[in-house]
Design an enzyme around this catalytic site. Structure first.
Site, PDB file in Angstrom:
ATOM      1  N   LYS A  85      25.609 -30.813   5.254  1.00 28.32           N
ATOM      2  CA  LYS A  85      25.202 -30.972   3.850  1.00 28.32           C
ATOM      3  C   LYS A  85      26.426 -31.419   3.069  1.00 28.32           C
ATOM      4  CE  LYS A  85      21.280 -30.217   1.658  1.00 28.32           C
ATOM      5  NZ  LYS A  85      19.929 -30.278   2.252  1.00 28.32           N
ATOM      6  N   GLY A  91       3.967 -25.987  -8.141  1.00 27.50           N
ATOM      7  CA  GLY A  91       4.659 -27.273  -8.123  1.00 27.50           C
ATOM      8  C   GLY A  91       3.649 -28.404  -8.132  1.00 27.50           C
ATOM      9  N   GLY A  95       5.188 -31.827  -7.582  1.00 27.86           N
ATOM     10  CA  GLY A  95       6.094 -32.939  -7.327  1.00 27.86           C
ATOM     11  C   GLY A  95       5.779 -33.577  -5.990  1.00 27.86           C
ATOM     12  N   ASN A  96       6.790 -34.169  -5.371  1.00 23.14           N
ATOM     13  CA  ASN A  96       6.580 -34.912  -4.130  1.00 23.14           C
ATOM     14  C   ASN A  96       5.896 -34.063  -3.053  1.00 23.14           C
ATOM     15  OD1 ASN A  96       8.131 -35.421  -1.258  1.00 23.14           O
ATOM     16  ND2 ASN A  96       7.331 -37.275  -2.181  1.00 23.14           N
TER      17      ASN A  96
HETATM   18  P1  NAD Z   1      10.070 -32.487  -7.165  1.00 24.29           P
HETATM   19  O1  NAD Z   1      11.233 -32.486  -8.085  1.00 24.29           O
HETATM   20  O2  NAD Z   1       9.389 -33.744  -6.811  1.00 24.29           O
HETATM   21  O3  NAD Z   1       8.931 -31.491  -7.741  1.00 24.29           O
HETATM   22  C1  NAD Z   1       9.189 -30.188  -8.146  1.00 24.29           C
HETATM   23  C2  NAD Z   1       7.942 -29.638  -8.843  1.00 24.29           C
HETATM   24  O4  NAD Z   1       8.149 -28.265  -9.150  1.00 24.29           O
HETATM   25  C3  NAD Z   1       7.625 -30.336 -10.162  1.00 24.29           C
HETATM   26  O5  NAD Z   1       6.237 -30.478 -10.293  1.00 24.29           O
HETATM   27  C4  NAD Z   1       8.170 -29.361 -11.194  1.00 24.29           C
HETATM   28  O6  NAD Z   1       7.503 -29.462 -12.445  1.00 24.29           O
HETATM   29  C5  NAD Z   1       7.822 -28.054 -10.512  1.00 24.29           C
HETATM   30  N1  NAD Z   1       8.560 -26.899 -11.047  1.00 24.29           N
HETATM   31  C6  NAD Z   1       9.867 -26.821 -11.375  1.00 24.29           C
HETATM   32  N2  NAD Z   1      10.144 -25.606 -11.850  1.00 24.29           N
HETATM   33  C7  NAD Z   1       8.985 -24.907 -11.840  1.00 24.29           C
HETATM   34  C8  NAD Z   1       8.617 -23.597 -12.201  1.00 24.29           C
HETATM   35  N3  NAD Z   1       9.504 -22.724 -12.702  1.00 24.29           N
HETATM   36  N4  NAD Z   1       7.331 -23.210 -12.033  1.00 24.29           N
HETATM   37  C9  NAD Z   1       6.417 -24.062 -11.537  1.00 24.29           C
HETATM   38  N5  NAD Z   1       6.707 -25.318 -11.163  1.00 24.29           N
HETATM   39  C10 NAD Z   1       7.974 -25.731 -11.319  1.00 24.29           C
HETATM   40  O7  NAD Z   1      10.605 -31.719  -5.861  1.00 24.29           O
HETATM   41  P2  NAD Z   1      10.028 -31.801  -4.393  1.00 24.29           P
HETATM   42  O8  NAD Z   1      10.718 -32.899  -3.678  1.00 24.29           O
HETATM   43  O9  NAD Z   1       8.548 -31.740  -4.415  1.00 24.29           O
HETATM   44  O10 NAD Z   1      10.632 -30.449  -3.778  1.00 24.29           O
HETATM   45  C11 NAD Z   1      10.014 -29.190  -4.018  1.00 24.29           C
HETATM   46  C12 NAD Z   1      10.650 -28.151  -3.108  1.00 24.29           C
HETATM   47  O11 NAD Z   1      10.541 -28.563  -1.749  1.00 24.29           O
HETATM   48  C13 NAD Z   1      12.145 -27.889  -3.319  1.00 24.29           C
HETATM   49  O12 NAD Z   1      12.396 -26.530  -3.008  1.00 24.29           O
HETATM   50  C14 NAD Z   1      12.799 -28.769  -2.261  1.00 24.29           C
HETATM   51  O13 NAD Z   1      14.086 -28.302  -1.905  1.00 24.29           O
HETATM   52  C15 NAD Z   1      11.818 -28.580  -1.137  1.00 24.29           C
HETATM   53  N6  NAD Z   1      11.861 -29.642  -0.118  1.00 24.29           N
HETATM   54  C16 NAD Z   1      11.621 -30.937  -0.445  1.00 24.29           C
HETATM   55  C17 NAD Z   1      11.655 -31.917   0.533  1.00 24.29           C
HETATM   56  C18 NAD Z   1      11.335 -33.349   0.213  1.00 24.29           C
HETATM   57  O14 NAD Z   1      11.314 -34.153   1.157  1.00 24.29           O
HETATM   58  N7  NAD Z   1      11.035 -33.711  -1.018  1.00 24.29           N
HETATM   59  C19 NAD Z   1      11.964 -31.578   1.856  1.00 24.29           C
HETATM   60  C20 NAD Z   1      12.206 -30.238   2.181  1.00 24.29           C
HETATM   61  C21 NAD Z   1      12.144 -29.280   1.177  1.00 24.29           C
END
Ligand code: NAD
Length: 428
Positions: A107, A219, A221-222
């Protein structure tokens, strides 16, 4: 991010120590695995747009590469700490191992706030990061990727600098590149779909049809969006999602008893995964407080937002109807909540297994880049399904055989493989 009272690396070490004890690892193996193999700390001077110079601190931590080149993202964050980076590097080692991809754990990070940097300054930062590490990263050594506040453009600048230094093309240096410039199709979907591949298998094992299940999601997001897409595709229903509201600086839960409509909800969502609450109300959604997602009368909980959400406080709100929790987010559950989940007999699919679809697809990107031959999206996704399913089945089988909690079973498999690789190489 590390807060005053929370040290992610100490937590990662404590988790490791517990499993090392169960596995009866010898002292040398324990000593090797509870610390990173290598840690680079360096300064990156940047010539700013206003003519001044600023010096940023950068890190790269290579926790273990006994099973293959290191793999892990680079984070740009003002509160970045080396202990957070060390913890994340260790977790990457276990994540790559549990899905059995031939990569180790790394990392990186830079203490900076990209919001306050122009694109030109960000480019200098990316190129400077690579100049400091050009001998210590590479397709056969350590392969970076995007992470918090870094994206495909940053990766391309880093690749370009590495290629300029080395005088040849090395698309396998880095993943998360733009499609058409060495990126892999399917990466956007990979993490969310991966979560649901494991949920599908868990339901199958419990003789439950997806069409008879209802889920609540934290959540939007992605990860959450693609998890919902595939979950609905296999027949499941999602009744609520929650997200952060930038304007009000709190989170909300958006609920529709008969099931959310993903397409229309996406139409009123910004690129950060924030839903427009006024438009949602117009579409007939109940807008509830942010923590209500966990209190729903559903079969499955999908925490897909951020760490530290299922805690000693919130875990007591989980309804008896909940049979499964699949952790899309990293670290959503605290150790205290874990105990309660275990007592309640809820079946958990732990984060570093459930969300490993992302790194698995990054591995596929690296393979394609090294071959200089790119697969169709269907091929990427079907290989992803194969990897995730097989990893899930190995963990659940061990959990059944040895009556282990799923998180412990996943750790046992991951740590055992890495310890064995260190032994086989004659390191310890
Ligand atoms: P993102 O930024 O696309 O989405 C995050 C979502 O969480 C958003 O909808 C945001 O509004 C919401 N959010 C933030 N704070 C919040 C709260 N207090 N209560 C409710 N919702 C809240 O992020 P992502 O890529 O979807 O990642 C989400 C999680 O998955 C993270 O923990 C990330 O480390 C983990 N993750 C992501 C990936 C990836 O490929 N994107 C891979 C492994 C792990």
């Amino acid at each position: 991010m590390a807060t005053k009272n929370f040290n992610a690396f100490e937590m990662a070490q404590a988790q490791f120590d517990k499993v090392a004890e169960q596995l009866e690892l010898d002292l040398a193996t324990k000593a090797l695995l509870r610390q990173p193999l290598r840690e680079y700390h360096f300064s990156i001077p940047v010539h700013m747009d206003d003519g001044s110079y600023q010096v940023f601190r950068g890190f790269r931590v290579q926790h273990n590469d006994a099973r293959g080149p290191g793999k892990g993202g680079i984070r740009f964050h003002p509160q970045e700490t080396v202990d957070t980076v060390k913890a994340l590097a260790m977790w990457m080692t276990w994540k790559c191992s549990v899905v059995d991809i031939p990569l180790g754990g790394s990392k990186g990070g830079v203490i900076c706030d990209p919001h306050n940097l122009s694109l030109r300054e960000q480019e200098q930062l990316c190129r400077g990061w690579v100049r400091q590490l050009s001998k210590d990263v590479g397709p056969l050594r350590d392969v970076p990727a995007p992470d918090v506040m870094t994206n495909a453009q940053h990766m391309l600048w880093m690749l370009d600098e590495f290629e300029a230094i080395n005088g040849a093309k090395y698309p396998g240096l880095i993943t998360g590149k733009p499609i058409g410039m060495g990126g892999s199709l399917g990466r956007t979907e990979a993490t969310g779909y991966g979560v649901i591949f494991t949920v599908r298998e868990a339901l199958k094992e419990h003789n439950i049809k997806p069409e008879n299940t209802v889920a609540a999601v934290q959540g939007f997001g992605n990860v959450a969006q693609y998890a919902i897409e595939l979950f609905e595709h296999i027949g499941g229903k999602v009744i609520c999602v929650s997200c952060w509201d930038q304007e009000d600086q709190i989170s909300y839960t958006f609920k529709k008893k008969d099931g959310i409509d993903l397409k229309t909800l996406l139409g009123i969502t910004d690129r950060f995964g924030g839903i427009n609450k006024i438009k949602a109300k117009d579409l007939g959604y109940e807008v509830l407080p942010g923590d209500k997602w966990i209190e729903q009368e559903v079969d499955i909980l999908l925490p897909c937002a951020l760490e530290n959400q299922v805690t000693a406080d919130t875990v007591t709100k989980i309804k008896p109807s909940v049979k499964f929790i699949a952790e899309g987010a990293n670290g959503p559950t605290t150790p205290e909540a874990d105990k309660v989940i275990q007592e309640k007999n809820i079946f958990i699919i732990p984060d570093f297994l459930a969300n490993a679809g992302g790194v698995t697809c990054s591995y596929f990107e690296q393979v394609q880049s090294n071959m200089n031959y790119y697969w169709e999206k269907d091929e990427v996704l079907s290989r992803l399904d194969e990897k995730m399913t097989s990893a899930y089945l190995k963990v659940s089988e061990l959990a059944r055989q040895r009556k282990l909690y799923m998180r412990d079973a996943a750790y046992v498999i991951a740590i055992k493989r890495v310890a064995q690789a260190c032994k086989d190489r004659g390191w310890v």
